[in-house]
Design a protein around this motif. Structure first.
Motif, PDB file in Angstrom:
ATOM      1  N   CYS A 120      22.854 -29.680 -50.338  1.00 36.72           N
ATOM      2  CA  CYS A 120      23.889 -30.534 -49.768  1.00 36.72           C
ATOM      3  C   CYS A 120      23.557 -30.831 -48.312  1.00 36.72           C
ATOM      4  CB  CYS A 120      25.252 -29.842 -49.856  1.00 36.72           C
ATOM      5  SG  CYS A 120      26.599 -30.764 -49.083  1.00 36.72           S
ATOM      6  N   TYR A 172      24.081 -33.176 -53.070  1.00 33.08           N
ATOM      7  CA  TYR A 172      25.428 -33.563 -52.666  1.00 33.08           C
ATOM      8  C   TYR A 172      25.443 -33.923 -51.188  1.00 33.08           C
ATOM      9  CZ  TYR A 172      26.744 -30.993 -56.936  1.00 33.08           C
ATOM     10  OH  TYR A 172      26.855 -30.548 -58.228  1.00 33.08           O
ATOM     11  N   ASP A 227      28.763 -33.674 -49.819  1.00 36.30           N
ATOM     12  CA  ASP A 227      30.006 -32.971 -49.500  1.00 36.30           C
ATOM     13  C   ASP A 227      29.911 -31.558 -50.062  1.00 36.30           C
ATOM     14  OD1 ASP A 227      32.609 -31.909 -49.363  1.00 36.30           O
ATOM     15  OD2 ASP A 227      33.538 -33.891 -49.666  1.00 36.30           O
ATOM     16  N   GLU A 236      31.994 -30.472 -53.134  1.00 33.65           N
ATOM     17  CA  GLU A 236      31.510 -30.820 -54.473  1.00 33.65           C
ATOM     18  C   GLU A 236      30.497 -29.788 -54.950  1.00 33.65           C
ATOM     19  OE1 GLU A 236      30.051 -34.789 -54.630  1.00 33.65           O
ATOM     20  OE2 GLU A 236      31.862 -35.670 -53.766  1.00 33.65           O
ATOM     21  N   ARG A 258      32.247 -26.746 -56.167  1.00 31.78           N
ATOM     22  CA  ARG A 258      32.943 -26.971 -57.436  1.00 31.78           C
ATOM     23  C   ARG A 258      31.991 -27.021 -58.615  1.00 31.78           C
ATOM     24  NH1 ARG A 258      36.521 -30.465 -54.313  1.00 31.78           N
ATOM     25  NH2 ARG A 258      35.181 -32.258 -54.763  1.00 31.78           N
ATOM     26  N   HIS A 259      30.694 -26.911 -58.335  1.00 29.23           N
ATOM     27  CA  HIS A 259      29.693 -26.985 -59.416  1.00 29.23           C
ATOM     28  C   HIS A 259      29.957 -25.919 -60.477  1.00 29.23           C
ATOM     29  CE1 HIS A 259      25.930 -27.528 -61.490  1.00 29.23           C
ATOM     30  NE2 HIS A 259      25.538 -26.309 -61.198  1.00 29.23           N
TER      31      HIS A 259
END
Length: 354
Positions: free
Chosen positions: A36, A56, A58, A61, A64-65
């Motif tokens: 990221c 990513y 963000d 995100e 949240r993977h």
């Protein structure tokens, strides 16, 4: 070997690429699965080079993977605590580039999140893992230095301002200049050797005299991204004095730019049985034996050790339950308290009690 840990990375700048990534890629128990970065092209290029599927922009995100065991945080300093706390609350172990945070309150939030969620939180302290440092720590633990009652440490650069005009020299993003950038390394090393005494008072001074120069004689000035006409509102030299609850003291000095002969690091400790000097990685010991003063220089051999990599290996060992951590979150909280108080003392022109 335990199962592989799946690693996500937040921040893919120079410190990650040069100091962290090689160790992660070489570790048999690590699989880097996601990168990221706010600069998508930077992360994508690295992902393409190393076959990493997920990219990513963000970090939320990435978290949240749902299939990440640990994250490595290499963002500008301001965001270390924000990302770390979010990751820890998501049940993810955290390895973070130094400094721990930019305020003691944020460092405390990180420590509390780690404790509440039962996850490992560790911030880069690579200088603890050099052969000389490991030897000196064992020498001290065996009682050869006696009571360590005072010391001095520093990292002085003649001209080595990183990322001039960018986040490194912008106090809001970095938290400060060489004191928080370099001081965290050698103050930590000194405190670790001294047995982590509790700081009770500090006196500091900061200076900014070389914001107008573009000269460099240090490879370390390549870190960060320079910005023409950017911000430079941090110090380029910091000095100070720390007093501890056991009456021990420590003098400090850190610069990105100052008129010294050459760049160098130093740690000097004085004990009742012996003293130690670690200058540019070379360790010397001073004491007395059989009624005579003696100088000792340990034979460290020709081992070349990647200290960043050694710390990352230790982090993995701790996460896998095979080693106890030599660095705990409270060390980070204490460090940021010291640095913050030194900055406050410099502003006030007076000693600050902790």
């Amino acid at each position: 070997m335990s199962r592989k840990l799946k690693l996500g990375v937040v921040g893919t700048g120079n410190i990650f690429r040069s100091a962290h990534l090689p160790a992660w890629l070489e570790h048999p128990e690590i699989e880097v699965v996601a990168l990221c970065d706010v600069v998508q092209e930077r992360a994508q290029k690295l992902a393409d080079e190393h076959g990493i599927a997920l990219v990513y922009t963000d970090y939320r995100e990435l978290l949240r993977h749902g299939d990440i065991d640990a994250v490595d945080i290499c963002t500008p300093n301001l965001y270390h605590s924000e990302v770390a706390v979010a990751a820890l609350k998501a049940g993810i172990h955290v390895f973070c580039e130094k400094p721990d945070a930019v305020t003691p309150e944020k460092a405390q939030e990180m420590a509390e999140a780690a404790a509440a969620n039962g996850k490992v939180l560790m911030t880069m302290r690579n200088n603890r893992f050099t052969p000389a440092s490991q030897y000196l720590k064992q020498y001290i633990n065996e009682g050869h230095m006696g009571e360590i009652y005072t010391g001095r440490c520093g990292w002085l650069r003649r001209r080595g301002i990183p990322g001039k005009g960018g986040w490194f020299t912008t106090k809001e993003l970095s938290g400060g200049g060489p004191l928080i950038d370099l001081g965290v390394h050698y103050i930590d090393l000194a405190l670790w050797m001294m047995g982590n005494p509790k700081p009770v008072a500090v006196s500091g001074a900061t200076y900014c005299k070389f914001a107008g120069t573009d000269l460099s004689d240090s490879e370390h000035s390549q870190f960060g991204e320079k910005k023409e006409e950017g911000t430079f509102n941090v110090e380029d030299l910091a000095t100070g004095f720390i007093r501890f609850d056991n009456n021990a003291t420590l003098q400090i000095e850190f610069s990105w730019a100052s008129n010294v002969q050459e760049e160098g690091t130093f740690l000097e400790l004085r004990g009742t049985k012996a003293g130690a000097s670690l200058v540019k990685g070379e360790l010397k010991l001073f004491g007395e034996t059989a009624g005579q003063l003696v100088n000792i220089q340990p034979i460290m051999g020709n081992r070349t050790v990647d200290a960043h990599g050694e710390h990352i290996k230790h982090f993995v060992q701790v996460v896998q339950g095979r080693e106890d951590p030599i660095l705990i979150p409270q060390h980070g909280v204490d460090m940021i308290k010291i640095l913050t108080a030194l900055y406050q003392s410099a502003e006030l022109g007076a000693e600050v009690r902790l």
